[in-house]
Design a protein around this motif. Structure first.
Motif, PDB file in Angstrom:
ATOM      1  N   GLU A 154     -78.441 -67.623  56.818  1.00 32.90           N
ATOM      2  CA  GLU A 154     -78.978 -68.613  57.738  1.00 32.90           C
ATOM      3  C   GLU A 154     -78.264 -69.958  57.597  1.00 32.90           C
ATOM      4  OE1 GLU A 154     -81.256 -69.271  61.021  1.00 32.90           O
ATOM      5  OE2 GLU A 154     -81.026 -67.407  59.882  1.00 32.90           O
ATOM      6  N   ILE A 155     -77.780 -70.268  56.408  1.00 30.79           N
ATOM      7  CA  ILE A 155     -77.036 -71.519  56.234  1.00 30.79           C
ATOM      8  C   ILE A 155     -75.776 -71.501  57.090  1.00 30.79           C
ATOM      9  CG2 ILE A 155     -75.709 -72.913  54.597  1.00 30.79           C
ATOM     10  CD1 ILE A 155     -77.716 -72.188  52.450  1.00 30.79           C
ATOM     11  N   ALA A 156     -75.057 -70.378  57.099  1.00 27.28           N
ATOM     12  CA  ALA A 156     -73.845 -70.277  57.911  1.00 27.28           C
ATOM     13  C   ALA A 156     -74.169 -70.406  59.394  1.00 27.28           C
ATOM     14  CB  ALA A 156     -73.131 -68.955  57.629  1.00 27.28           C
ATOM     15  N   TRP A 157     -75.275 -69.773  59.822  1.00 30.04           N
ATOM     16  CA  TRP A 157     -75.687 -69.911  61.228  1.00 30.04           C
ATOM     17  C   TRP A 157     -75.908 -71.386  61.564  1.00 30.04           C
ATOM     18  CZ3 TRP A 157     -75.396 -66.286  64.838  1.00 30.04           C
ATOM     19  CH2 TRP A 157     -75.485 -64.942  64.494  1.00 30.04           C
ATOM     20  N   HIS A 158     -76.606 -72.094  60.708  1.00 27.60           N
ATOM     21  CA  HIS A 158     -76.925 -73.494  60.980  1.00 27.60           C
ATOM     22  C   HIS A 158     -75.676 -74.376  60.960  1.00 27.60           C
ATOM     23  CE1 HIS A 158     -81.155 -72.995  61.329  1.00 27.60           C
ATOM     24  NE2 HIS A 158     -81.386 -72.728  60.055  1.00 27.60           N
ATOM     25  N   VAL A 159     -74.779 -74.123  60.013  1.00 34.28           N
ATOM     26  CA  VAL A 159     -73.536 -74.909  59.958  1.00 34.28           C
ATOM     27  C   VAL A 159     -72.711 -74.670  61.224  1.00 34.28           C
ATOM     28  CG1 VAL A 159     -71.312 -75.141  58.776  1.00 34.28           C
ATOM     29  CG2 VAL A 159     -73.433 -75.069  57.447  1.00 34.28           C
ATOM     30  N   GLY A 160     -72.585 -73.407  61.643  1.00 32.81           N
ATOM     31  CA  GLY A 160     -71.848 -73.114  62.872  1.00 32.81           C
ATOM     32  C   GLY A 160     -72.455 -73.810  64.072  1.00 32.81           C
ATOM     33  N   GLU A 161     -73.767 -73.757  64.180  1.00 31.52           N
ATOM     34  CA  GLU A 161     -74.442 -74.405  65.308  1.00 31.52           C
ATOM     35  C   GLU A 161     -74.270 -75.918  65.260  1.00 31.52           C
ATOM     36  OE1 GLU A 161     -78.047 -71.181  66.086  1.00 31.52           O
ATOM     37  OE2 GLU A 161     -78.232 -72.662  64.486  1.00 31.52           O
ATOM     38  N   ALA A 162     -74.324 -76.493  64.057  1.00 26.15           N
ATOM     39  CA  ALA A 162     -74.154 -77.940  63.933  1.00 26.15           C
ATOM     40  C   ALA A 162     -72.750 -78.366  64.344  1.00 26.15           C
ATOM     41  CB  ALA A 162     -74.449 -78.376  62.498  1.00 26.15           C
ATOM     42  N   LEU A 163     -71.745 -77.586  63.968  1.00 22.27           N
ATOM     43  CA  LEU A 163     -70.370 -77.900  64.369  1.00 22.27           C
ATOM     44  C   LEU A 163     -70.230 -77.869  65.888  1.00 22.27           C
ATOM     45  CD1 LEU A 163     -68.397 -75.863  61.678  1.00 22.27           C
ATOM     46  CD2 LEU A 163     -68.365 -78.355  61.942  1.00 22.27           C
TER      47      LEU A 163
END
Length: 296
Positions: A154-163
């Motif tokens: 989920e951290i990777a999902w959130h980082v991708g979305e934030a970018l």
């Protein structure tokens, strides 16, 4: 308190300065990140790097990756697996980096060698066509970007979305298993639309129309807008009306052109969709199909 991870100011390494990589690099720079280095070999890539990423030194891919907090891999689909393996083999990737690729057809599994090192891996695919020029950066505004990360990360999902949000675009989650169908849908629409429009323009020129694109522009723009707004209810023309006689005339005049097979297949799909939507009566749909399938 919002616990969603948000990328801080990152050193971004771009491999390579193709149409997509140069634009995303510029968009990340506009968002406050720093493009630390870029890989570019061809004359066009070097020009794009100079125009869109003017402060970034041009280095080899391993040097670009080693210099970066965020490694942006924007290479053709078939080159991506070998590039990832090569960067791992040269020790250019490390734990704690963010490794992103832009391939529409691939998910994050192709980045597994980097993930095994401890890198945070995300696939970000902008649903847009780029020319690699400065004006393309503005196209990121409100553009959708397909985001894929490992199902349980989920951290990777959130980082991708934030970018994506930082680049002024709209993130859309695309699960790994859905990537092939997702990409096929986009390629079918965007790539084949260009072929369809170019074929139409060629046929008009064959009919003696000098400025075919000027004639087509308003019609096709309205058709696209109507299709996106109303779906199958926007269908018009002889096939949707069940006018088999006109369809037969079309087949006759197209018989000596390379457009005939595409016309026949698309007309059959149009008839099926029009009938399913209740726009075309079954008996008229049958007449149209008979005409399309029976006239060589």
């Amino acid at each position: 308190m919002d616990a969603t991870p948000r990328p801080a100011r990152l050193a971004v390494g771009v491999i390579s300065a193709g149409r997509v990589g140069s634009v995303l690099g510029a968009a990340l720079s506009r968002a406050g990140h720093v493009v630390s280095a870029v890989a570019a070999v061809s004359r066009d890539s070097l020009r794009r790097a100079e125009e869109l990423l003017p402060d970034a030194p041009v280095l080899s891919p391993p040097e670009v990756a080693a210099s970066a907090d965020l490694v942006l891999l924007a290479v053709p689909d078939d080159e991506l697996p070998g590039l990832v393996r090569g960067l791992v083999a040269t020790g250019s990737l490390r734990a704690g980096q963010i490794v992103v690729h832009t391939s529409g057809a691939q998910g994050v599994d192709v980045l597994r060698p980097a993930a095994d090192l401890g890198a945070l891996c995300v696939a970000l695919h902008p649903v847009m066509t780029f020319t690699g020029r400065v004006e393309d950066v503005q196209r990121m505004n409100a553009c959708s970007v397909g985001v894929t990360a490992a199902d349980d990360d989920e951290i990777a999902w959130h980082v991708g979305e934030a970018l994506v949000v930082e680049m002024s675009a709209e993130p859309v989650r695309v699960p790994e298993a859905a990537r092939p169908l997702y990409h096929a849908a986009l390629a079918h629409g965007a790539n084949h639309l260009i072929t369809l429009v170019a074929d139409c323009a060629d046929l008009l020129r064959g009919a003696g129309i000098q400025d075919a694109e000027r004639m087509l522009g308003p019609l096709l723009s309205a058709a696209l807008d109507n299709a996106l707004r109303h779906g199958d209810r926007a269908l018009t023309g002889p096939v949707a009306r069940g006018d088999a006689g006109t369809v037969a005339k079309h087949l006759a005049v197209l018989s000596d052109t390379g457009t005939l097979p595409a016309y026949r297949i698309l007309a059959l799909r149009t008839a099926a969709r029009a009938q399913a939507a209740g726009l075309l009566k079954p008996e008229l749909a049958s007449d149209v199909r008979t005409t399309l399938e029976g006239q060589a």
